[in-house]
Design a protein around this motif. Structure first.
Motif, PDB file in Angstrom:
ATOM      1  N   LEU A 112       0.827  -1.206   0.000  1.00 47.97           N
ATOM      2  CA  LEU A 112       0.000   0.000   0.000  1.00 47.97           C
ATOM      3  C   LEU A 112       0.862   1.256   0.000  1.00 47.97           C
ATOM      4  CD1 LEU A 112      -2.710  -1.154   2.566  1.00 47.97           C
ATOM      5  CD2 LEU A 112      -3.102  -0.672   0.131  1.00 47.97           C
ATOM      6  N   ARG A 113       1.922   1.236   0.777  1.00 47.73           N
ATOM      7  CA  ARG A 113       2.832   2.392   0.825  1.00 47.73           C
ATOM      8  C   ARG A 113       3.550   2.574  -0.517  1.00 47.73           C
ATOM      9  NH1 ARG A 113       0.496   4.895   4.905  1.00 47.73           N
ATOM     10  NH2 ARG A 113       0.897   3.989   6.941  1.00 47.73           N
ATOM     11  N   HIS A 114       3.985   1.473  -1.112  1.00 45.16           N
ATOM     12  CA  HIS A 114       4.669   1.544  -2.414  1.00 45.16           C
ATOM     13  C   HIS A 114       3.716   2.064  -3.505  1.00 45.16           C
ATOM     14  CE1 HIS A 114       7.753   0.652  -5.336  1.00 45.16           C
ATOM     15  NE2 HIS A 114       6.856   0.010  -6.071  1.00 45.16           N
ATOM     16  N   ALA A 115       2.421   1.795  -3.347  1.00 47.23           N
ATOM     17  CA  ALA A 115       1.423   2.273  -4.309  1.00 47.23           C
ATOM     18  C   ALA A 115       1.138   3.767  -4.135  1.00 47.23           C
ATOM     19  CB  ALA A 115       0.131   1.477  -4.170  1.00 47.23           C
ATOM     20  N   GLY A 116       1.762   4.382  -3.127  1.00 49.81           N
ATOM     21  CA  GLY A 116       1.621   5.816  -2.930  1.00 49.81           C
ATOM     22  C   GLY A 116       0.703   6.231  -1.798  1.00 49.81           C
ATOM     23  N   TYR A 117       0.112   5.278  -1.099  1.00 51.84           N
ATOM     24  CA  TYR A 117      -0.752   5.641   0.020  1.00 51.84           C
ATOM     25  C   TYR A 117       0.116   6.031   1.212  1.00 51.84           C
ATOM     26  CZ  TYR A 117      -4.131   5.636   3.723  1.00 51.84           C
ATOM     27  OH  TYR A 117      -4.895   6.025   4.802  1.00 51.84           O
ATOM     28  N   GLU A 118      -0.070   7.254   1.708  1.00 49.72           N
ATOM     29  CA  GLU A 118       0.739   7.759   2.814  1.00 49.72           C
ATOM     30  C   GLU A 118      -0.055   7.974   4.091  1.00 49.72           C
ATOM     31  OE1 GLU A 118       2.578  11.298   1.324  1.00 49.72           O
ATOM     32  OE2 GLU A 118       3.783  10.204  -0.141  1.00 49.72           O
ATOM     33  N   GLY A 119      -1.372   7.771   4.044  1.00 56.24           N
ATOM     34  CA  GLY A 119      -2.228   8.050   5.189  1.00 56.24           C
ATOM     35  C   GLY A 119      -2.192   6.967   6.246  1.00 56.24           C
ATOM     36  N   PRO A 120      -3.031   7.130   7.260  1.00 52.09           N
ATOM     37  CA  PRO A 120      -3.068   6.160   8.362  1.00 52.09           C
ATOM     38  C   PRO A 120      -3.691   4.830   7.955  1.00 52.09           C
ATOM     39  CG  PRO A 120      -4.668   7.918   8.722  1.00 52.09           C
ATOM     40  CD  PRO A 120      -3.901   8.272   7.496  1.00 52.09           C
ATOM     41  N   ILE A 121      -3.153   3.772   8.529  1.00 56.48           N
ATOM     42  CA  ILE A 121      -3.668   2.416   8.335  1.00 56.48           C
ATOM     43  C   ILE A 121      -3.965   1.845   9.717  1.00 56.48           C
ATOM     44  CG2 ILE A 121      -3.177   0.084   7.529  1.00 56.48           C
ATOM     45  CD1 ILE A 121      -1.253   1.334   5.458  1.00 56.48           C
ATOM     46  N   VAL A 122      -5.241   1.532   9.943  1.00 59.25           N
ATOM     47  CA  VAL A 122      -5.660   0.904  11.188  1.00 59.25           C
ATOM     48  C   VAL A 122      -5.908  -0.567  10.872  1.00 59.25           C
ATOM     49  CG1 VAL A 122      -7.394   0.814  13.018  1.00 59.25           C
ATOM     50  CG2 VAL A 122      -6.697   3.030  12.064  1.00 59.25           C
ATOM     51  N   THR A 166      -0.631   2.327  11.648  1.00 57.95           N
ATOM     52  CA  THR A 166      -0.744   3.478  12.519  1.00 57.95           C
ATOM     53  C   THR A 166      -1.363   3.094  13.848  1.00 57.95           C
ATOM     54  OG1 THR A 166      -1.159   4.739  10.496  1.00 57.95           O
ATOM     55  CG2 THR A 166      -1.488   5.882  12.572  1.00 57.95           C
ATOM     56  N   ASP A 167      -2.275   2.125  13.817  1.00 56.99           N
ATOM     57  CA  ASP A 167      -2.920   1.642  15.029  1.00 56.99           C
ATOM     58  C   ASP A 167      -3.457   0.241  14.772  1.00 56.99           C
ATOM     59  OD1 ASP A 167      -3.510   2.063  17.727  1.00 56.99           O
ATOM     60  OD2 ASP A 167      -5.539   2.729  17.305  1.00 56.99           O
ATOM     61  N   VAL A 168      -3.791  -0.474  15.854  1.00 53.56           N
ATOM     62  CA  VAL A 168      -4.304  -1.837  15.758  1.00 53.56           C
ATOM     63  C   VAL A 168      -5.485  -1.968  16.709  1.00 53.56           C
ATOM     64  CG1 VAL A 168      -3.782  -4.288  16.017  1.00 53.56           C
ATOM     65  CG2 VAL A 168      -1.987  -2.718  15.255  1.00 53.56           C
ATOM     66  N   ILE A 169      -6.577  -2.546  16.219  1.00 56.26           N
ATOM     67  CA  ILE A 169      -7.759  -2.837  17.028  1.00 56.26           C
ATOM     68  C   ILE A 169      -7.993  -4.339  16.964  1.00 56.26           C
ATOM     69  CG2 ILE A 169     -10.244  -2.487  17.322  1.00 56.26           C
ATOM     70  CD1 ILE A 169      -9.999   0.102  15.743  1.00 56.26           C
ATOM     71  N   HIS A 170      -8.313  -4.933  18.099  1.00 58.20           N
ATOM     72  CA  HIS A 170      -8.653  -6.351  18.088  1.00 58.20           C
ATOM     73  C   HIS A 170     -10.005  -6.514  17.399  1.00 58.20           C
ATOM     74  CE1 HIS A 170      -9.563 -10.425  19.312  1.00 58.20           C
ATOM     75  NE2 HIS A 170      -8.276 -10.554  19.637  1.00 58.20           N
ATOM     76  N   LYS A 171     -10.127  -7.536  16.581  1.00 61.01           N
ATOM     77  CA  LYS A 171     -11.345  -7.779  15.806  1.00 61.01           C
ATOM     78  C   LYS A 171     -12.577  -7.890  16.708  1.00 61.01           C
ATOM     79  CE  LYS A 171     -11.117  -9.606  11.776  1.00 61.01           C
ATOM     80  NZ  LYS A 171     -11.114 -10.357  10.536  1.00 61.01           N
ATOM     81  N   ASP A 172     -12.424  -8.433  17.900  1.00 56.99           N
ATOM     82  CA  ASP A 172     -13.551  -8.562  18.828  1.00 56.99           C
ATOM     83  C   ASP A 172     -13.949  -7.222  19.452  1.00 56.99           C
ATOM     84  OD1 ASP A 172     -13.596 -11.276  18.350  1.00 56.99           O
ATOM     85  OD2 ASP A 172     -12.471 -11.791  20.168  1.00 56.99           O
TER      86      ASP A 172
END
Length: 164
Positions: free
Chosen positions: A99-109, A129-135
């Protein structure tokens, strides 16, 4: 990335109130890409975002790495929610660099069913940028993640701020 909520009913409602106030202000994002291959999980996150933001977000979806890359390039999202494991064998720590190589520079949760401390560290190192548990995908946890990802939301929620 570690949740500060205690889980008690009163604290949950207070946290929900604070985050709701913060999110009523001017949002620093409007276009969201959700990369998720499980329909139930996708529908849950879409419903949560629509309820939180009164259907004001432009939400696009992708279920594979290739469609996610196409969407990231063509749609130019402000925020990406990324499933940790995409079938058949793509993991977020492998997907994020694409995703970063494709040019996306924004946040990824990243939404992960394996959100241990070790896994969160691996995902952060890969560029999450952040991680949330699926539950834990609910309005409070999503709000907390958004407030970590977009610090200006914290300013809107601070006491004495005319917008809160």
């Amino acid at each position: 990335m570690v949740s500060t909520s205690t889980g008690s009913g009163g604290n949950f409602l207070a946290k929900k109130s604070d985050t709701t106030k913060a999110l009523k202000g001017q949002l620093p994002f409007s276009k969201v890409l959700i990369v998720e291959d499980e329909k139930r999980d996708l529908d849950r996150l879409i419903a949560t975002l629509n309820l939180m933001f009164s259907y004001k977000l432009e939400i696009k979806t992708a279920s594979t790495l290739s469609t996610a890359l196409d969407a990231a390039i063509s749609q130019k999202p402000d925020l990406i929610f990324l499933d940790d494991v995409l079938k058949p064998s793509d993991n977020a720590d492998d997907t994020i660099p694409y995703l970063r190589h494709a040019g996306y520079e924004g946040p990824i949760v990243v939404i992960s069913s394996r959100a241990t401390r070790k896994r969160k560290a691996e995902l952060t190192k890969a560029g999450a940028t952040d991680v949330i548990h699926k539950d834990d995908v609910d309005s409070v946890r999503v709000s907390e993640a958004l407030m970590r990802v977009f610090p200006t939301l914290n300013q809107q929620a601070s006491p004495g701020n005319p917008k809160s």
